[in-house]
Design an enzyme around this catalytic site. Structure first.
Site, mmCIF file in Angstrom:
data_model
loop_
_atom_site.group_PDB
_atom_site.id
_atom_site.type_symbol
_atom_site.label_atom_id
_atom_site.label_comp_id
_atom_site.label_asym_id
_atom_site.label_seq_id
_atom_site.Cartn_x
_atom_site.Cartn_y
_atom_site.Cartn_z
ATOM 1 C CG ASP A 35 -7.383 3.337 -0.678
ATOM 2 O OD1 ASP A 35 -7.851 2.193 -0.622
ATOM 3 O OD2 ASP A 35 -7.459 4.126 0.290
ATOM 4 C CE LYS A 62 -4.423 1.067 0.285
ATOM 5 N NZ LYS A 62 -5.588 0.277 -0.143
ATOM 6 C CB SER A 118 -6.293 -4.560 -9.477
ATOM 7 O OG SER A 118 -6.757 -3.250 -9.266
#
Ligand code: NDP
Ligand code: 2IT
Length: 447
Positions: A168, A128, A379
């Site tokens: 995000d 992330k 994804s």
């Protein structure tokens, strides 16, 4: 035999090493708590230091992002990419642009991502990234210059087979486009190094809709387990971003009605059902606040403060804004008002107290790492299409997404059952996600 207290000892190390990062400790604590029966069954994990390794990111990259606003004033933001675990494939996970971003948030998200990606059944590790830059109120040129500066450092750490970021909070098609352009300019490579790309240049159909659609597919499976469905259900989808919007779209297609949505300032309630075209235009095109909705729809009311949304009576709640947006008290209110199912579109939107309320009351509860895995799964499908230099149809991708969500529900339910807590999808998802990563790590040696 694993020695008693292995999990507690690991949690102590994590707590000491990550002081001041409550979100990360919350996410790790929840997963470790679910793993007790697994550790009992696999004493070899302790000898291999498996838990100590799985809670520590493989790599954490921190960098400066200097950029100039439209008045040429220089600003500096902090950028980061946390490459958490690559046992199952290249690091994969989104980028968050929000002023609240700091290492603790990105670490919690990266940690969750490891197990979520494992649950999808696709070959993806977890990571992330993000920054404390706030895209709100910035011009397109400012956002572009920021994204270019961000990628000027990030490009050296990512790659189609190494690390593939996506969107995000605060990162959608616009930002992905600017970052992709800069990567290509620096490296002269047109590669699948980001997902969520535009449909004309390597993106996948359904990626935009995937998290919301997937969350509703997952919730539908939970309802089917009780011989129920979305037909005629009243639904809350908090937030009004990518996940909330496409949850609304799918709920409506399945015969439900979304009556409340929000942003960080407040929430709207429309007893007739919220008009999605208006929300899409306000949020996706005009980038306005949700309160503007009531100017166009007289049947709707706006209330300042986003946490009040959980006082609205509903059958199904889809918290789809941000972490810890739904606390114990809100959970009690939902249950008291007759809510029968909660599926997390966002990552960790329910506090531990709220989760307890749902589990103890028998409310169907789908944790984020299972319920919102449709985004990253799609994804993964985008990466597959990029590798093959092909583009699949909407129907093809949507069918694959649906199948993945049905499978996630099945493996989480089965793991919950196998390890003695039938119906507890928190334990089920954590265990099912963990076991695959754990066996890959065991096979790959002490790395
Ligand atoms: P967006 O940026 O599109 O939308 C975010 C929404 O949540 C906005 O309505 C925003 O309101 C609200 N929000 C954000 N931060 C806060 C906050 N601190 N307090 C209250 N409201 C807030 O993001 P997404 O829809 O993509 O993401 C929503 C959630 O879903 C996040 O938890 C994300 O991690 C998760 N998720 C997203 C996936 C994806 O594919 N996009 C995949 C899986 C999970 P405002 O405009 O006022 O900030
Ligand atoms: O939290 C998530 O799963 C995402 N933001 C999507 C990540 C991705 O790589 O598509």
């Amino acid at each position: 035999m694993a020695s008693t207290g292995y999990i507690e000892r690991v949690m102590e190390i994590v707590t000491k090493r990550n002081a001041g990062q409550p979100e990360f400790l919350q996410a790790v604590g929840e997963v470790l708590d679910s793993l007790k029966p697994v550790i009992k069954k696999h004493p070899e994990y302790e000898e291999a230091g498996l838990l100590e390794r799985i809670v520590e990111p493989e790599r954490q990259i921190l960098f400066r992002i200097p950029w100039q606003d439209d008045q040429n004033k220089v600003h500096v933001n902090r950028g980061m990419r946390i490459q958490f675990n690559s046992a199952l494939g290249p690091y994969k996970g989104g980028l968050r642009f929000h002023p609240s971003v700091y290492v603790g948030i990105i670490k919690f998200l990266g940690f969750e991502q490891v197990f979520k990606n494992s649950l999808t059944g696709l070959m993806m590790g977890g990571g992330k990234g993000g920054t404390d830059f706030d895209p709100k109120g910035k011009s397109d040129s400012e956002v572009m210059r920021f994204c270019q500066s961000f990628m000027t450092e990030l490009y050296r750490h990512i790659g189609a087979d190494a690390d593939v970021p996506a969107g995000d909070i605060g990162v959608g098609g616009r930002e992905i486009g600017y970052m992709f352009g800069q990567y290509k300019r620096i490296t002269k490579q047109f590669e699948g190094i980001l997902t969520g790309k535009g449909l004309d240049w390597g993106g996948s159909l359904v990626r935009t809709e995937a998290t919301g659609y997937g969350c509703v597919y997952f919730c539908d499976e939970m309802l089917k387990g009780k011989k129920d469905s979305f037909e005629g259900k009243t639904v809350i989808a908090s937030g009004s971003g990518n996940v909330a919007i496409y949850s609304h779209e799918k709920v409506t297609q399945l015969g439900g009605k979304v009556v409340a949505m929000s942003d960080s300032n407040g929430y709207i309630y429309d007893k007739d059902g919220i008009n999605l075209d208006t929300v899409k235009r306000l949020k996706e095109i005009e980038r306005k606040r949700i309160k503007e909705y009531v100017n166009e729809h007289k049947s709707a009311e706006y209330t300042e403060g986003c946490s009040g949304i959980w006082n609205v009576k509903c059958d199904v709640a889809l918290p789809s804004a941000t972490q810890n947006e739904l606390d114990g008290k809100a959970a009690e209110t939902l249950v008291k008002n007759g809510c029968i199912a909660v599926a997390e579109g966002a990552n960790m939107p329910c506090t531990p107290e709220a989760v307890k309320v749902f589990l103890n009351s028998g409310t169907l509860y789908g944790p984020g790492k299972a319920a919102n895995a449709g985004g990253v799964a799609t994804s993964g499908l985008e990466m597959a299409q990029n590798s093959q230099r092909e583009a699949w149809t909407f129907e093809e991708v949507d069918a694959k997404l649906n199948k993945i969500m049905v499978n996630i529900y099945k493996s989480a339910s089965e793991a919950a059952e196998e390890y003695g807590t039938p119906g507890n999808l928190v334990n089920g998802a954590n265990i099912a996600g963990f076991t695959k990563v754990a066996s890959a790590m065991m096979a790959q040696g002490v790395v």
